[in-house]
Design a protein around this motif. Structure first.
Motif, PDB file in Angstrom:
ATOM      1  N   PRO A 233     -18.626 109.502 -35.140  1.00 12.85           N
ATOM      2  CA  PRO A 233     -17.220 109.290 -34.753  1.00 12.85           C
ATOM      3  C   PRO A 233     -16.624 108.012 -35.343  1.00 12.85           C
ATOM      4  O   PRO A 233     -15.426 107.976 -35.663  1.00 12.85           O
ATOM      5  N   GLU A 234     -17.443 106.995 -35.518  1.00 12.39           N
ATOM      6  CA  GLU A 234     -16.936 105.739 -36.087  1.00 12.39           C
ATOM      7  C   GLU A 234     -16.618 105.838 -37.572  1.00 12.39           C
ATOM      8  O   GLU A 234     -16.088 104.893 -38.158  1.00 12.39           O
ATOM      9  N   ASP A 235     -16.935 106.950 -38.196  1.00 15.78           N
ATOM     10  CA  ASP A 235     -16.529 107.177 -39.590  1.00 15.78           C
ATOM     11  C   ASP A 235     -15.093 107.704 -39.682  1.00 15.78           C
ATOM     12  O   ASP A 235     -14.554 107.849 -40.783  1.00 15.78           O
ATOM     13  N   THR A 236     -14.490 107.986 -38.553  1.00 13.22           N
ATOM     14  CA  THR A 236     -13.110 108.476 -38.535  1.00 13.22           C
ATOM     15  C   THR A 236     -12.178 107.438 -39.145  1.00 13.22           C
ATOM     16  O   THR A 236     -12.154 106.282 -38.721  1.00 13.22           O
ATOM     17  N   ALA A 237     -11.442 107.854 -40.158  1.00 13.49           N
ATOM     18  CA  ALA A 237     -10.556 106.933 -40.877  1.00 13.49           C
ATOM     19  C   ALA A 237      -9.800 107.714 -41.945  1.00 13.49           C
ATOM     20  O   ALA A 237     -10.123 108.873 -42.234  1.00 13.49           O
ATOM     21  N   VAL A 238      -8.834 107.030 -42.540  1.00 16.18           N
ATOM     22  CA  VAL A 238      -8.235 107.526 -43.782  1.00 16.18           C
ATOM     23  C   VAL A 238      -9.045 106.931 -44.926  1.00 16.18           C
ATOM     24  O   VAL A 238      -9.283 105.721 -44.962  1.00 16.18           O
ATOM     25  N   TYR A 239      -9.484 107.789 -45.825  1.00 10.26           N
ATOM     26  CA  TYR A 239     -10.325 107.370 -46.947  1.00 10.26           C
ATOM     27  C   TYR A 239      -9.487 107.335 -48.218  1.00 10.26           C
ATOM     28  O   TYR A 239      -8.771 108.289 -48.539  1.00 10.26           O
ATOM     29  N   TYR A 240      -9.637 106.225 -48.943  1.00  8.38           N
ATOM     30  CA  TYR A 240      -8.866 105.989 -50.166  1.00  8.38           C
ATOM     31  C   TYR A 240      -9.811 105.778 -51.348  1.00  8.38           C
ATOM     32  O   TYR A 240     -10.834 105.109 -51.206  1.00  8.38           O
ATOM     33  N   CYS A 241      -9.443 106.303 -52.495  1.00  3.88           N
ATOM     34  CA  CYS A 241     -10.191 105.935 -53.691  1.00  3.88           C
ATOM     35  C   CYS A 241      -9.395 104.894 -54.470  1.00  3.88           C
ATOM     36  O   CYS A 241      -8.168 104.809 -54.362  1.00  3.88           O
ATOM     37  N   VAL A 242     -10.129 104.083 -55.219  1.00  2.00           N
ATOM     38  CA  VAL A 242      -9.533 103.013 -56.007  1.00  2.00           C
ATOM     39  C   VAL A 242     -10.101 103.039 -57.414  1.00  2.00           C
ATOM     40  O   VAL A 242     -11.234 103.478 -57.625  1.00  2.00           O
ATOM     41  N   ALA A 243      -9.318 102.539 -58.356  1.00  2.76           N
ATOM     42  CA  ALA A 243      -9.764 102.416 -59.738  1.00  2.76           C
ATOM     43  C   ALA A 243      -9.774 100.940 -60.105  1.00  2.76           C
ATOM     44  O   ALA A 243      -8.740 100.266 -60.011  1.00  2.76           O
ATOM     45  N   ASP A 244     -10.956 100.467 -60.490  1.00  5.87           N
ATOM     46  CA  ASP A 244     -11.091  99.085 -60.958  1.00  5.87           C
ATOM     47  C   ASP A 244     -10.827  99.067 -62.455  1.00  5.87           C
ATOM     48  O   ASP A 244     -11.087 100.069 -63.138  1.00  5.87           O
ATOM     49  N   ARG A 245     -10.349  97.981 -62.996  1.00  8.22           N
ATOM     50  CA  ARG A 245     -10.133  97.910 -64.434  1.00  8.22           C
ATOM     51  C   ARG A 245     -11.427  97.577 -65.172  1.00  8.22           C
ATOM     52  O   ARG A 245     -11.518  97.765 -66.377  1.00  8.22           O
ATOM     53  N   ALA A 246     -12.443  97.105 -64.456  1.00  7.85           N
ATOM     54  CA  ALA A 246     -13.719  96.727 -65.058  1.00  7.85           C
ATOM     55  C   ALA A 246     -14.682  97.923 -65.072  1.00  7.85           C
ATOM     56  O   ALA A 246     -14.523  98.852 -64.270  1.00  7.85           O
ATOM     57  N   PRO A 247     -15.682  97.921 -65.932  1.00  7.47           N
ATOM     58  CA  PRO A 247     -16.638  99.029 -65.982  1.00  7.47           C
ATOM     59  C   PRO A 247     -17.657  99.036 -64.845  1.00  7.47           C
ATOM     60  O   PRO A 247     -18.191 100.097 -64.489  1.00  7.47           O
ATOM     61  N   ASN A 248     -17.926  97.863 -64.300  1.00 13.29           N
ATOM     62  CA  ASN A 248     -18.860  97.771 -63.174  1.00 13.29           C
ATOM     63  C   ASN A 248     -18.078  97.398 -61.921  1.00 13.29           C
ATOM     64  O   ASN A 248     -17.228  96.508 -61.953  1.00 13.29           O
ATOM     65  N   PHE A 249     -18.386  98.053 -60.819  1.00  8.10           N
ATOM     66  CA  PHE A 249     -17.577  97.909 -59.619  1.00  8.10           C
ATOM     67  C   PHE A 249     -17.608  96.484 -59.097  1.00  8.10           C
ATOM     68  O   PHE A 249     -18.663  95.850 -59.023  1.00  8.10           O
ATOM     69  N   ARG A 250     -16.427  96.013 -58.719  1.00  9.86           N
ATOM     70  CA  ARG A 250     -16.291  94.690 -58.118  1.00  9.86           C
ATOM     71  C   ARG A 250     -15.611  94.858 -56.763  1.00  9.86           C
ATOM     72  O   ARG A 250     -14.667  95.643 -56.639  1.00  9.86           O
ATOM     73  N   LEU A 251     -16.074  94.121 -55.802  1.00 12.02           N
ATOM     74  CA  LEU A 251     -15.462  94.153 -54.481  1.00 12.02           C
ATOM     75  C   LEU A 251     -14.300  93.175 -54.475  1.00 12.02           C
ATOM     76  O   LEU A 251     -14.484  91.966 -54.431  1.00 12.02           O
ATOM     77  N   LEU A 252     -13.112  93.725 -54.521  1.00 15.80           N
ATOM     78  CA  LEU A 252     -11.903  92.925 -54.646  1.00 15.80           C
ATOM     79  C   LEU A 252     -10.973  93.203 -53.470  1.00 15.80           C
ATOM     80  O   LEU A 252     -11.163  94.153 -52.709  1.00 15.80           O
ATOM     81  N   THR A 253      -9.939  92.367 -53.351  1.00 13.41           N
ATOM     82  CA  THR A 253      -8.898  92.649 -52.357  1.00 13.41           C
ATOM     83  C   THR A 253      -7.764  93.464 -52.966  1.00 13.41           C
ATOM     84  O   THR A 253      -6.992  94.082 -52.243  1.00 13.41           O
ATOM     85  N   LYS A 254      -7.685  93.422 -54.293  1.00 11.31           N
ATOM     86  CA  LYS A 254      -6.648  94.197 -54.960  1.00 11.31           C
ATOM     87  C   LYS A 254      -7.246  94.976 -56.123  1.00 11.31           C
ATOM     88  O   LYS A 254      -8.088  94.458 -56.840  1.00 11.31           O
ATOM     89  N   TYR A 255      -6.766  96.177 -56.287  1.00 13.21           N
ATOM     90  CA  TYR A 255      -7.167  97.013 -57.414  1.00 13.21           C
ATOM     91  C   TYR A 255      -5.924  97.504 -58.134  1.00 13.21           C
ATOM     92  O   TYR A 255      -4.830  97.530 -57.571  1.00 13.21           O
ATOM     93  N   ASP A 256      -6.143  97.941 -59.364  1.00 12.98           N
ATOM     94  CA  ASP A 256      -5.004  98.435 -60.142  1.00 12.98           C
ATOM     95  C   ASP A 256      -4.341  99.631 -59.461  1.00 12.98           C
ATOM     96  O   ASP A 256      -3.117  99.731 -59.417  1.00 12.98           O
ATOM     97  N   TYR A 257      -5.172 100.541 -58.989  1.00 13.88           N
ATOM     98  CA  TYR A 257      -4.627 101.801 -58.490  1.00 13.88           C
ATOM     99  C   TYR A 257      -5.346 102.249 -57.229  1.00 13.88           C
ATOM    100  O   TYR A 257      -6.560 102.094 -57.099  1.00 13.88           O
ATOM    101  N   TRP A 258      -4.562 102.825 -56.318  1.00 13.61           N
ATOM    102  CA  TRP A 258      -5.055 103.398 -55.070  1.00 13.61           C
ATOM    103  C   TRP A 258      -4.543 104.826 -54.949  1.00 13.61           C
ATOM    104  O   TRP A 258      -3.438 105.134 -55.388  1.00 13.61           O
ATOM    105  N   GLY A 259      -5.341 105.669 -54.324  1.00 11.04           N
ATOM    106  CA  GLY A 259      -4.856 106.992 -53.969  1.00 11.04           C
ATOM    107  C   GLY A 259      -4.044 106.940 -52.690  1.00 11.04           C
ATOM    108  O   GLY A 259      -3.891 105.879 -52.074  1.00 11.04           O
ATOM    109  N   GLN A 260      -3.539 108.109 -52.286  1.00 12.10           N
ATOM    110  CA  GLN A 260      -2.701 108.165 -51.094  1.00 12.10           C
ATOM    111  C   GLN A 260      -3.517 108.325 -49.811  1.00 12.10           C
ATOM    112  O   GLN A 260      -2.986 108.168 -48.711  1.00 12.10           O
ATOM    113  N   GLY A 261      -4.784 108.652 -49.955  1.00 13.08           N
ATOM    114  CA  GLY A 261      -5.671 108.748 -48.810  1.00 13.08           C
ATOM    115  C   GLY A 261      -5.848 110.163 -48.296  1.00 13.08           C
ATOM    116  O   GLY A 261      -4.973 111.025 -48.464  1.00 13.08           O
ATOM    117  N   THR A 262      -6.986 110.400 -47.676  1.00 14.47           N
ATOM    118  CA  THR A 262      -7.268 111.677 -47.022  1.00 14.47           C
ATOM    119  C   THR A 262      -7.912 111.382 -45.668  1.00 14.47           C
ATOM    120  O   THR A 262      -8.781 110.511 -45.562  1.00 14.47           O
TER     121      THR A 262
END
Length: 123
Positions: free
Chosen positions: A88-117
């Motif tokens: 139940p604690e997984d309940t949320a809106v899930y968003y995908c993000v696109a980083d501009r770098a080839p290796n994932f970085r944990l950032l506060t801002k990304y170039d692009y976000w989806g609208q969520g599901t």
């Protein structure tokens, strides 16, 4: 125009599974790291999982390790999030993000976000 379109959310019982998809267009998908975040009602958005440009490296939040798997298909410009043993604690809106770098970085801002599901897990 860049678009990230998530799909696959829904209502599932605790212990069940869902697979989210994020289809990307308008960007160089195969050179970018991708990630998933989520936001539950009344809570801040939080990191879930990230994957490098070729899928060779993945990162997960401690809360989902061993239950969720991130993957990608560069031929289809799509990133996936397989979610098993949902709680139940997984309940949320899930968003995908696109980083501009080839290796994932944990950032506060990304170039692009989806609208969520929306993912809702009932007890």
């Amino acid at each position: 125009q860049v678009q990230l379109v998530e799909s696959g959310g829904g209502l599932v019982q605790a212990g069940g599974s869902l697979r989210l998809s994020c289809a990307a267009s308008g960007l160089s998908f195969s050179t970018r790291a991708m990630g998933w975040f989520r936001q539950a009602p009344g809570k801040e958005r939080e990191f879930v999982a990230g994957i490098s440009w070729n899928g060779g490296s993945t990162n997960y939040a401690d809360s989902v390790k061993g239950r969720f798997t991130i993957s990608r298909d560069n031929a289809k410009n799509t990133v996936y999030l397989q979610m098993n043993s949902l709680k139940p604690e997984d309940t949320a809106v899930y968003y995908c993000v696109a980083d501009r770098a080839p290796n994932f970085r944990l950032l506060t801002k990304y170039d692009y976000w989806g609208q969520g599901t929306q993912v809702t897990v009932s007890s």
